[in-house]
Write a protein that holds these residues in place. Structure first.
Motif, PDB file in Angstrom:
ATOM      1  N   THR A  79      38.155 -34.469  47.339  1.00 51.50           N
ATOM      2  CA  THR A  79      38.642 -35.243  46.198  1.00 51.50           C
ATOM      3  C   THR A  79      39.592 -36.353  46.617  1.00 51.50           C
ATOM      4  O   THR A  79      40.260 -36.931  45.779  1.00 51.50           O
ATOM      5  N   THR A  80      39.629 -36.669  47.898  1.00 51.06           N
ATOM      6  CA  THR A  80      40.489 -37.757  48.339  1.00 51.06           C
ATOM      7  C   THR A  80      40.074 -39.038  47.651  1.00 51.06           C
ATOM      8  O   THR A  80      38.902 -39.406  47.644  1.00 51.06           O
ATOM      9  N   LEU A  81      41.015 -39.726  47.040  1.00 49.22           N
ATOM     10  CA  LEU A  81      40.706 -40.933  46.302  1.00 49.22           C
ATOM     11  C   LEU A  81      40.495 -42.103  47.252  1.00 49.22           C
ATOM     12  O   LEU A  81      41.134 -42.189  48.288  1.00 49.22           O
ATOM     13  N   PRO A  82      39.587 -43.021  46.895  1.00 48.21           N
ATOM     14  CA  PRO A  82      39.322 -44.153  47.775  1.00 48.21           C
ATOM     15  C   PRO A  82      40.546 -45.042  47.924  1.00 48.21           C
ATOM     16  O   PRO A  82      41.259 -45.281  46.956  1.00 48.21           O
ATOM     17  N   GLN A  83      40.778 -45.523  49.113  1.00 48.04           N
ATOM     18  CA  GLN A  83      41.877 -46.424  49.375  1.00 48.04           C
ATOM     19  C   GLN A  83      41.356 -47.858  49.407  1.00 48.04           C
ATOM     20  O   GLN A  83      40.213 -48.107  49.780  1.00 48.04           O
ATOM     21  N   PRO A  84      42.197 -48.823  49.024  1.00 47.88           N
ATOM     22  CA  PRO A  84      41.750 -50.211  49.033  1.00 47.88           C
ATOM     23  C   PRO A  84      41.151 -50.643  50.364  1.00 47.88           C
ATOM     24  O   PRO A  84      40.176 -51.378  50.396  1.00 47.88           O
ATOM     25  N   SER A  85      41.723 -50.199  51.477  1.00 47.64           N
ATOM     26  CA  SER A  85      41.236 -50.614  52.789  1.00 47.64           C
ATOM     27  C   SER A  85      39.788 -50.207  53.021  1.00 47.64           C
ATOM     28  O   SER A  85      39.023 -50.904  53.682  1.00 47.64           O
ATOM     29  N   SER A  86      39.360 -49.065  52.449  1.00 44.86           N
ATOM     30  CA  SER A  86      37.985 -48.637  52.633  1.00 44.86           C
ATOM     31  C   SER A  86      37.041 -49.396  51.712  1.00 44.86           C
ATOM     32  O   SER A  86      35.881 -49.621  52.036  1.00 44.86           O
ATOM     33  N   LEU A  87      37.538 -49.835  50.550  1.00 46.64           N
ATOM     34  CA  LEU A  87      36.716 -50.584  49.615  1.00 46.64           C
ATOM     35  C   LEU A  87      36.501 -52.017  50.080  1.00 46.64           C
ATOM     36  O   LEU A  87      35.462 -52.618  49.798  1.00 46.64           O
ATOM     37  N   ASP A  88      37.477 -52.570  50.776  1.00 49.35           N
ATOM     38  CA  ASP A  88      37.400 -53.965  51.193  1.00 49.35           C
ATOM     39  C   ASP A  88      36.202 -54.244  52.098  1.00 49.35           C
ATOM     40  O   ASP A  88      35.725 -55.383  52.175  1.00 49.35           O
ATOM     41  N   THR A  89      35.702 -53.236  52.790  1.00 49.11           N
ATOM     42  CA  THR A  89      34.570 -53.428  53.694  1.00 49.11           C
ATOM     43  C   THR A  89      33.272 -53.665  52.933  1.00 49.11           C
ATOM     44  O   THR A  89      32.257 -54.012  53.541  1.00 49.11           O
ATOM     45  N   LEU A  90      33.279 -53.487  51.619  1.00 45.94           N
ATOM     46  CA  LEU A  90      32.060 -53.634  50.818  1.00 45.94           C
ATOM     47  C   LEU A  90      31.797 -55.071  50.383  1.00 45.94           C
ATOM     48  O   LEU A  90      30.764 -55.346  49.785  1.00 45.94           O
ATOM     49  N   THR A  91      32.709 -55.985  50.667  1.00 46.59           N
ATOM     50  CA  THR A  91      32.582 -57.321  50.094  1.00 46.59           C
ATOM     51  C   THR A  91      33.073 -58.394  51.042  1.00 46.59           C
ATOM     52  O   THR A  91      33.806 -58.120  51.991  1.00 46.59           O
ATOM     53  N   THR A  92      32.668 -59.629  50.758  1.00 46.94           N
ATOM     54  CA  THR A  92      33.143 -60.776  51.527  1.00 46.94           C
ATOM     55  C   THR A  92      34.385 -61.393  50.888  1.00 46.94           C
ATOM     56  O   THR A  92      34.986 -62.297  51.458  1.00 46.94           O
ATOM     57  N   LEU A  93      34.780 -60.895  49.716  1.00 50.00           N
ATOM     58  CA  LEU A  93      35.981 -61.399  49.060  1.00 50.00           C
ATOM     59  C   LEU A  93      37.226 -60.952  49.809  1.00 50.00           C
ATOM     60  O   LEU A  93      37.204 -59.936  50.508  1.00 50.00           O
ATOM     61  N   SER A  94      38.311 -61.670  49.622  1.00 45.38           N
ATOM     62  CA  SER A  94      39.577 -61.240  50.209  1.00 45.38           C
ATOM     63  C   SER A  94      40.013 -59.948  49.516  1.00 45.38           C
ATOM     64  O   SER A  94      39.677 -59.723  48.350  1.00 45.38           O
TER      65      SER A  94
END
Length: 243
Positions: A79-94
């Motif tokens: 149940t570890t919640l996603p961290q922003p750093s792991s989500l950032d790899t999904l996109t080319t946006l900053s």
């Protein structure tokens, strides 16, 4: 407060009081320590009795304290919640723009249209049902055109799934959402595709079989779409203290 929020997400509808949550917060934060020291030491740390801890374990469906502590590590991992750093790899946006747009667009004030063709249609159906049970305003565009269902009072978001990022019907849906000043979230395997470039939130998922248009060979694209969507939805609905 943030620890209690996390516990409410893990143990839903269990009728937990603040004392129960305090016990669980300590166990989940220190699973190895608790397992080594035993129930009496835990009771001292959280200012309660061993009997109360055993009662809590039974309330949660465990046979007792030992089983609760045994599963604590698994509960944390699963149940570890996603961290922003792991989500950032999904996109080319900053990172800053991406996180801000995810929170803004995955908002219950918006009306979410969902579309995908072929195998993507199965993923679109999952997205639709997931949003429904989370009380979002949503519509699956299976055989429907946006001008036929659009209402001027809506704040429309179009959520597209296109493995190639060049699907003709998806491009037509983009033209329609642009005509009503809506926004676009896309899931593709190509960050340089037309659909990705037109998206306010382009999600790119690596696919080693991108040339396999018939989907004959092994691919994890569709499963990755669902995983990415779950993470985005979870992140958008975090308590502000978790962000």
């Amino acid at each position: 407060m943030s620890e209690f929020y996390q516990i409410d997400r893990i143990f839903k509808n269990k009728g937990l009081n603040d004392s129960d949550k305090n016990i669980l917060a300590y166990i989940l934060k220190n699973p190895d320590k608790v397992q080594h020291q035993g129930i009496r030491t835990l009771a001292e740390h959280v200012f309660t009795s061993p009997t109360s801890i055993e009662r809590l374990a039974k309330k949660l469906g465990y046979s007792g304290y030992s089983e609760l502590v045994y599963h604590a590590k698994h509960l944390i991992r699963e149940t570890t919640l996603p961290q922003p750093s792991s989500l950032d790899t999904l996109t080319t946006l900053s990172p800053e723009i991406f996180e801000d747009r995810v929170v803004q667009l995955f908002n219950r004030e918006h009306y979410v249209y969902i579309y995908g063709e072929g195998f993507n249609e199965f993923v679109a159906g999952y997205f639709y049902r997931k949003l429904l049970v989370n009380r979002y305003q949503t519509l699956l565009l299976a055989g429907l055109e946006i001008p036929l269902v659009y209402d001027p009072g809506q704040k429309p978001v179009l959520l597209l799934i296109s493995r190639s990022g060049e699907n003709f019907s998806c491009l037509e849906k983009i033209r329609q959402i642009e005509a009503v000043n809506g926004t676009l979230i896309s899931f593709t395997s190509n960050a340089n595709s037309t659909i990705a470039k037109k998206s306010d939130v382009p999600i790119t998922l690596v696919d080693p079989q991108v040339s396999d248009a018939a989907n004959i060979n092994y691919t994890h694209f569709y499963g990755d779409c669902i995983n990415a969507f779950e993470n985005l939805l979870n992140f958008a609905n975090l308590d502000p203290s978790e962000l």
